[in-house]
Design a protein around this motif. Structure first.
Motif, mmCIF file in Angstrom:
data_model
loop_
_atom_site.group_PDB
_atom_site.id
_atom_site.type_symbol
_atom_site.label_atom_id
_atom_site.label_comp_id
_atom_site.label_asym_id
_atom_site.label_seq_id
_atom_site.Cartn_x
_atom_site.Cartn_y
_atom_site.Cartn_z
ATOM 1 N N GLN A 1 0.835 -1.206 0.000
ATOM 2 C CA GLN A 1 0.000 0.000 0.000
ATOM 3 C C GLN A 1 0.869 1.255 0.000
ATOM 4 O O GLN A 1 0.657 2.174 -0.784
ATOM 5 N N LEU A 2 1.872 1.258 0.870
ATOM 6 C CA LEU A 2 2.750 2.428 0.977
ATOM 7 C C LEU A 2 3.426 2.729 -0.358
ATOM 8 O O LEU A 2 3.602 3.890 -0.738
ATOM 9 N N GLU B 1 1.712 5.016 -2.657
ATOM 10 C CA GLU B 1 1.495 6.383 -2.175
ATOM 11 C C GLU B 1 2.635 7.293 -2.618
ATOM 12 O O GLU B 1 3.701 6.823 -3.000
ATOM 13 N N PRO B 2 2.392 8.608 -2.553
ATOM 14 C CA PRO B 2 3.430 9.537 -3.031
ATOM 15 C C PRO B 2 4.689 9.526 -2.161
ATOM 16 O O PRO B 2 4.640 9.132 -0.994
ATOM 17 N N THR B 3 5.799 9.952 -2.778
ATOM 18 C CA THR B 3 7.067 10.088 -2.072
ATOM 19 C C THR B 3 6.859 10.894 -0.794
ATOM 20 O O THR B 3 6.168 11.903 -0.813
ATOM 21 N N SER C 1 5.407 9.642 1.940
ATOM 22 C CA SER C 1 4.430 8.965 2.799
ATOM 23 C C SER C 1 5.160 8.060 3.782
ATOM 24 O O SER C 1 6.213 7.507 3.448
ATOM 25 N N THR C 2 4.630 7.914 4.966
ATOM 26 C CA THR C 2 5.344 7.131 5.980
ATOM 27 C C THR C 2 4.440 6.106 6.657
ATOM 28 O O THR C 2 3.220 6.212 6.647
ATOM 29 N N ARG C 3 5.094 5.120 7.232
ATOM 30 C CA ARG C 3 4.432 4.145 8.098
ATOM 31 C C ARG C 3 5.293 4.005 9.349
ATOM 32 O O ARG C 3 6.523 3.947 9.248
ATOM 33 N N ARG D 1 10.399 3.157 11.173
ATOM 34 C CA ARG D 1 9.656 4.103 10.344
ATOM 35 C C ARG D 1 10.061 3.867 8.886
ATOM 36 O O ARG D 1 11.256 3.796 8.580
ATOM 37 N N ILE E 1 9.673 5.242 5.020
ATOM 38 C CA ILE E 1 9.313 6.435 4.253
ATOM 39 C C ILE E 1 9.417 6.122 2.768
ATOM 40 O O ILE E 1 10.430 5.583 2.304
ATOM 41 N N ARG E 2 8.384 6.431 2.049
ATOM 42 C CA ARG E 2 8.373 6.209 0.602
ATOM 43 C C ARG E 2 9.366 7.153 -0.068
ATOM 44 O O ARG E 2 9.342 8.359 0.155
#
Ligand code: ZN
Ligand code: ZN
Length: 174
Positions: free
Chosen positions: A7-8, A11-13, A15-17, A40, A42-43
């Protein structure tokens, strides 16, 4: 400690989880390791940047006295990982030349932190692990663990560190 980033990755650059980590992984010597902390993700343009701070506990064998002890490296990592499969086309992508880290996403875009931890911890482990700096090791004659017992093989000379202490004590008595 498997995180699905499919999913991540759509998503656009930027974006974080965030993930809380509290789990086990395979430690050195194939023992069980434990880790607590955070991850963490990060895309980035070509994949994800993985940042993590983890307290770990693994079992090691002391190179002097051969007893098992707990080693607790704290790992801080920041590493970019490149997707191996293009999400849009489903085709395999070639990671850039400079990608040589230990974090790799598989075809299902799963980040396997237990595998990442296993590899990071290996690099943290000393070549000759010691249960403690001043480990006395084993008696060369009878194999007794000199941290735990005094064997009778040889009369042990007084440890020079205690000699000065003995002097201090006699001074006080005067
Ligand atoms: Zn030892
Ligand atoms: Zn002995």
């Amino acid at each position: 400690m498997h995180y699905n980033l499919a999913q991540l990755l759509t998503e656009p650059t930027g974006s974080t989880r965030d993930y809380d980590v509290d789990g086990s992984f395979t430690g050195p010597e194939n023992g069980s390791g434990q880790a607590q902390g955070w991850v963490r993700v990060i895309r980035t343009h070509q994949g994800v940047l993985v940042r993590a701070k983890l307290e770990t506990q693994v079992k090691l064998t002391c190179s002097r006295c051969v007893s098992e002890f707990e080693y607790r490296p704290v790992l801080a990592m920041e590493e970019e990982s490149f997707a191996t499969v293009d999400l849009v086309t489903g085709k395999k992508t070639d990671p850039p030349e400079e990608a040589e880290g230990v974090i790799h996403l598989d075809g299902q875009h799963i980040l396997d932190m237990s595998e990442v931890l296993r590899q990071y911890v290996i690099t943290e482990v000393p070549i000759k692990p010691l249960c403690r700096e001043e480990c006395l090791g084993l008696c060369q004659e009878c194999g007794a663990n000199l941290n735990e017992e005094k064997c009778k093989c040889t009369a042990t000379p007084i440890d020079p560190r205690w000699e000065s202490l003995a002097d201090l004590l006699t001074e006080k008595q005067e």
